[in-house]
Design a protein around this motif. Structure first.
Motif, PDB file in Angstrom:
ATOM      1  N   VAL A 123       0.841  -1.198   0.000  1.00 35.46           N
ATOM      2  CA  VAL A 123       0.000   0.000   0.000  1.00 35.46           C
ATOM      3  C   VAL A 123       0.874   1.245   0.000  1.00 35.46           C
ATOM      4  O   VAL A 123       0.627   2.202  -0.732  1.00 35.46           O
ATOM      5  N   LEU A 124       1.902   1.208   0.832  1.00 40.53           N
ATOM      6  CA  LEU A 124       2.812   2.348   0.917  1.00 40.53           C
ATOM      7  C   LEU A 124       3.429   2.636  -0.452  1.00 40.53           C
ATOM      8  O   LEU A 124       3.491   3.787  -0.895  1.00 40.53           O
ATOM      9  N   ILE A 125       3.858   1.586  -1.127  1.00 41.36           N
ATOM     10  CA  ILE A 125       4.489   1.772  -2.440  1.00 41.36           C
ATOM     11  C   ILE A 125       3.511   2.419  -3.414  1.00 41.36           C
ATOM     12  O   ILE A 125       3.829   3.424  -4.063  1.00 41.36           O
ATOM     13  N   ALA A 126       2.325   1.859  -3.483  1.00 33.54           N
ATOM     14  CA  ALA A 126       1.358   2.368  -4.451  1.00 33.54           C
ATOM     15  C   ALA A 126       0.903   3.785  -4.094  1.00 33.54           C
ATOM     16  O   ALA A 126       0.871   4.670  -4.947  1.00 33.54           O
ATOM     17  N   ALA A 127       0.586   3.987  -2.813  1.00 33.05           N
ATOM     18  CA  ALA A 127       0.059   5.291  -2.405  1.00 33.05           C
ATOM     19  C   ALA A 127       1.120   6.378  -2.534  1.00 33.05           C
ATOM     20  O   ALA A 127       0.854   7.468  -3.038  1.00 33.05           O
ATOM     21  N   THR A 128       2.327   6.078  -2.094  1.00 35.86           N
ATOM     22  CA  THR A 128       3.387   7.070  -2.189  1.00 35.86           C
ATOM     23  C   THR A 128       3.672   7.407  -3.644  1.00 35.86           C
ATOM     24  O   THR A 128       3.808   8.580  -4.008  1.00 35.86           O
ATOM     25  N   GLY A 129       3.739   6.368  -4.477  1.00 39.51           N
ATOM     26  CA  GLY A 129       3.988   6.605  -5.892  1.00 39.51           C
ATOM     27  C   GLY A 129       2.936   7.531  -6.485  1.00 39.51           C
ATOM     28  O   GLY A 129       3.254   8.507  -7.165  1.00 39.51           O
ATOM     29  N   ALA A 130       1.675   7.215  -6.182  1.00 39.24           N
ATOM     30  CA  ALA A 130       0.585   7.999  -6.759  1.00 39.24           C
ATOM     31  C   ALA A 130       0.610   9.440  -6.243  1.00 39.24           C
ATOM     32  O   ALA A 130       0.516  10.386  -7.024  1.00 39.24           O
ATOM     33  N   THR A 131       0.758   9.607  -4.919  1.00 39.42           N
ATOM     34  CA  THR A 131       0.725  10.977  -4.389  1.00 39.42           C
ATOM     35  C   THR A 131       1.919  11.783  -4.890  1.00 39.42           C
ATOM     36  O   THR A 131       1.785  12.968  -5.179  1.00 39.42           O
ATOM     37  N   THR A 132       3.064  11.144  -4.997  1.00 38.62           N
ATOM     38  CA  THR A 132       4.223  11.881  -5.491  1.00 38.62           C
ATOM     39  C   THR A 132       3.988  12.342  -6.921  1.00 38.62           C
ATOM     40  O   THR A 132       4.308  13.479  -7.284  1.00 38.62           O
ATOM     41  N   LEU A 133       3.422  11.450  -7.726  1.00 35.55           N
ATOM     42  CA  LEU A 133       3.099  11.835  -9.103  1.00 35.55           C
ATOM     43  C   LEU A 133       2.187  13.054  -9.117  1.00 35.55           C
ATOM     44  O   LEU A 133       2.406  14.007  -9.867  1.00 35.55           O
ATOM     45  N   ILE A 134       1.175  13.001  -8.255  1.00 36.40           N
ATOM     46  CA  ILE A 134       0.208  14.106  -8.226  1.00 36.40           C
ATOM     47  C   ILE A 134       0.875  15.396  -7.769  1.00 36.40           C
ATOM     48  O   ILE A 134       0.742  16.442  -8.403  1.00 36.40           O
ATOM     49  N   PHE A 135       1.628  15.313  -6.675  1.00 37.73           N
ATOM     50  CA  PHE A 135       2.255  16.514  -6.118  1.00 37.73           C
ATOM     51  C   PHE A 135       3.286  17.101  -7.076  1.00 37.73           C
ATOM     52  O   PHE A 135       3.333  18.294  -7.299  1.00 37.73           O
ATOM     53  N   ALA A 136       4.116  16.230  -7.606  1.00 39.62           N
ATOM     54  CA  ALA A 136       5.294  16.736  -8.291  1.00 39.62           C
ATOM     55  C   ALA A 136       5.090  16.930  -9.779  1.00 39.62           C
ATOM     56  O   ALA A 136       5.688  17.810 -10.380  1.00 39.62           O
ATOM     57  N   GLU A 137       4.249  16.097 -10.388  1.00 37.38           N
ATOM     58  CA  GLU A 137       4.192  16.164 -11.839  1.00 37.38           C
ATOM     59  C   GLU A 137       2.809  16.413 -12.397  1.00 37.38           C
ATOM     60  O   GLU A 137       2.646  16.571 -13.604  1.00 37.38           O
ATOM     61  N   GLY A 138       1.811  16.428 -11.529  1.00 39.86           N
ATOM     62  CA  GLY A 138       0.465  16.650 -12.023  1.00 39.86           C
ATOM     63  C   GLY A 138       0.007  15.543 -12.943  1.00 39.86           C
ATOM     64  O   GLY A 138      -0.288  15.770 -14.112  1.00 39.86           O
ATOM     65  N   ALA A 139      -0.008  14.324 -12.402  1.00 39.97           N
ATOM     66  CA  ALA A 139      -0.358  13.180 -13.222  1.00 39.97           C
ATOM     67  C   ALA A 139      -1.841  13.188 -13.529  1.00 39.97           C
ATOM     68  O   ALA A 139      -2.661  13.538 -12.695  1.00 39.97           O
ATOM     69  N   PHE A 155      -5.387  11.084 -14.666  1.00 38.25           N
ATOM     70  CA  PHE A 155      -5.948   9.867 -14.106  1.00 38.25           C
ATOM     71  C   PHE A 155      -5.351   8.632 -14.765  1.00 38.25           C
ATOM     72  O   PHE A 155      -5.166   7.593 -14.136  1.00 38.25           O
ATOM     73  N   GLY A 156      -5.024   8.763 -16.048  1.00 38.01           N
ATOM     74  CA  GLY A 156      -4.472   7.624 -16.771  1.00 38.01           C
ATOM     75  C   GLY A 156      -3.176   7.101 -16.151  1.00 38.01           C
ATOM     76  O   GLY A 156      -2.976   5.899 -16.025  1.00 38.01           O
ATOM     77  N   ASP A 157      -2.307   8.023 -15.725  1.00 40.41           N
ATOM     78  CA  ASP A 157      -1.030   7.612 -15.143  1.00 40.41           C
ATOM     79  C   ASP A 157      -1.234   6.895 -13.814  1.00 40.41           C
ATOM     80  O   ASP A 157      -0.417   6.078 -13.402  1.00 40.41           O
ATOM     81  N   LEU A 158      -2.332   7.240 -13.152  1.00 43.89           N
ATOM     82  CA  LEU A 158      -2.542   6.691 -11.818  1.00 43.89           C
ATOM     83  C   LEU A 158      -3.340   5.398 -11.846  1.00 43.89           C
ATOM     84  O   LEU A 158      -3.437   4.704 -10.843  1.00 43.89           O
ATOM     85  N   LEU A 159      -3.884   5.096 -13.019  1.00 47.21           N
ATOM     86  CA  LEU A 159      -4.855   4.014 -13.093  1.00 47.21           C
ATOM     87  C   LEU A 159      -4.314   2.711 -12.499  1.00 47.21           C
ATOM     88  O   LEU A 159      -4.981   2.061 -11.688  1.00 47.21           O
TER      89      LEU A 159
END
Lengths: 221, 227
Positions: A172-188, A190-194
């Motif tokens: 969970v940590l891996i997936a959640a951290t990856g997703a939030t970092t994408l959102i915070f840093a790169e503005g991912a 929905f497709g990137d987060l799918l």
């Protein structure tokens, strides 16, 4: 439902846990700031996702221990077990209670961390962000409640919980951290987060079912 | 459990397969064409050990389910024994993996999906024993251990999947959906080593089970004479 209400009312009356948790979150922020600001004007945007989830998971450990320590100390759990309800209902109520607790922490932590650490606005990604957070929360709470029930029934109680909880929660940590970092840093988008969203969804489903199947045994006779 | 084959026969069988596999690996299988060269030979040990560790945890998983259904202490014993052996094999996976990593990639440790998964597996199953050690009552200990063993085993593939999210893995993907990607001679050697390692696991489980059973009986006898 009644169990959830009982926990919430109790919490609102005493307020001890919420207040200490809010302080915990703020202090964590300060500590992270000094731990990671290794350079003058360092941009911590890339680390914020990780910091947040570390804070949530450790706060959750504290919360989980408390949510069962109370039951155990006052022998409320025995009362609960005598109630003519399914054990699984107890599990669901406890999970929901912990979820509320975690959400309150997040309501405080996310804006504060964003304000201090994130250098760009992610308002446009707010919806996927909330989805990711909620899905990860459900996984953390379901698994955490199950394991806390076990650890509360052992001799070492709160010492055991991190040892059995942390290795299991890493996905969970891996997936959640990856997703939030994408959102915070790169503005991912929905497709990137799918992939991560689906993964979290799968994790939640698997462990809700697993907990459903094993909770009877975990809570003891 | 019925004694279909005696333990010594299993050990000897495992030995024969393992030695044959090793000989084939060095004499029959080709030297790896890539930069790994001879160091790739450790694969014939590393991968079967990894596979066997997972089999052991799988056995523990099944034993846990059977225990929860029947509350029969024999299944608990099988669970403990398989987890313990699985843990030993996992540590060997880490050790051989690190040796190979050093030879092939020039680094002892890399946060690569499979190695990381096994690291977490080690943590998980060490936690299993910590959990067992803090519950006194026998039946309760067995029940909690079984629940944890089920949850842990479910978590292993999930962890592996999650670690794959991380970019830049450098593990050679040997077995893919499309086939093994190994020359035939390599596959034969690998397969024989795998059979040998699995037989070794069965033999060890068999032996450890007998030991645990004796321990329990000794404890019972001690109790009955008031020791």
């Amino acid at each position: 439902m009644a169990i959830l209400r009982k926990d919430l009312i109790r919490e609102l009356r005493t307020r001890e846990m919420i207040i200490s948790m809010i302080l915990f979150v703020l202090l964590a922020m300060v500590i992270f700031h000094y731990a990671f600001s290794v350079k003058e004007d360092a941009d911590l945007t890339y680390f914020t996702g990780g910091m947040l989830w570390v804070t949530f998971i450790f706060a959750m450990l504290l919360g989980l221990n408390r949510s069962f320590a109370q039951e155990k100390d006052e022998r409320c759990l025995d009362g609960l077990l005598l109630c003519p309800v399914d054990r699984v209902t107890i599990f669901l109520a406890k999970t929901a209670g912990n979820l509320v607790f975690l959400l309150i922490i997040q309501v405080v932590a996310v804006p504060v961390f964003t304000l201090f650490f994130v250098s760009r606005s992610y308002v446009g990604d707010l919806v996927p962000f909330l989805i990711v957070m909620l899905l990860a929360d459900v996984g953390i709470c379901a698994l955490g409640t199950l394991l806390a029930t076990i650890s509360m029934n052992t001799r070492s109680r709160d010492l055991l919980l991190p040892i059995i909880f942390l290795p299991l929660i890493v996905p969970v940590l891996i997936a959640a951290t990856g997703a939030t970092t994408l959102i915070f840093a790169e503005g991912a988008g929905f497709g990137d987060l799918l992939a991560r969203v689906l993964f979290l969804l799968g994790f939640d489903a698997v462990f809700l079912v697993a907990a459903y199947g094993t909770y009877d045994f975990a809570i003891g006779e | 459990m019925k004694q279909l084959v005696s333990a010594p026969v299993l050990f000897v069988g495992a030995g024969i397969f393992l030695v044959t596999g090793l000989l084939l690996a060095f004499l029959y299988a080709p030297i790896d064409a890539s930069t790994m060269g001879y160091s790739q030979k450790i694969f014939f040990y590393h991968a079967p050990i990894a596979e066997t560790a997972l089999v052991a945890f799988g056995v523990a998983f099944v034993a846990a389910i059977l225990y929860l259904r029947s509350q029969d202490p024999r299944w608990d014993r099988l669970g403990v024994v398989s987890v313990r052996l699985g843990l030993v094999f996992s540590l060997l996976v880490m050790a051989t993996g690190m040796i190979w990593g050093k030879a092939a990639w020039g680094t002892w440790w890399d946060w690569e999906p499979r190695l990381t998964t096994f690291l977490l597996v080690c943590f998980l199953y060490v936690a299993y024993f910590v959990l067992r050690s803090v519950v006194e009552e026998e039946q309760r200990r067995a029940t909690f251990a079984a629940v944890f063993s089920i949850i842990a085993f479910i978590d292993v593939p999930i962890t592996f999947f999650a670690t794959r999210f991380l970019p830049a893995g450098m593990h050679p993907t040997v077995i893919t959906m499309g086939g093994t990607g190994m020359p035939g001679s390599m596959f034969v050697s690998f397969f024989i080593s795998m059979i040998g390692m699995t037989l070794l696991l069965v033999a060890l489980i068999r032996r450890d089970l007998a030991v645990e059973e004796l321990k329990d009986r000794v404890a019972d006898l001690k109790n009955s004479i008031g020791g």
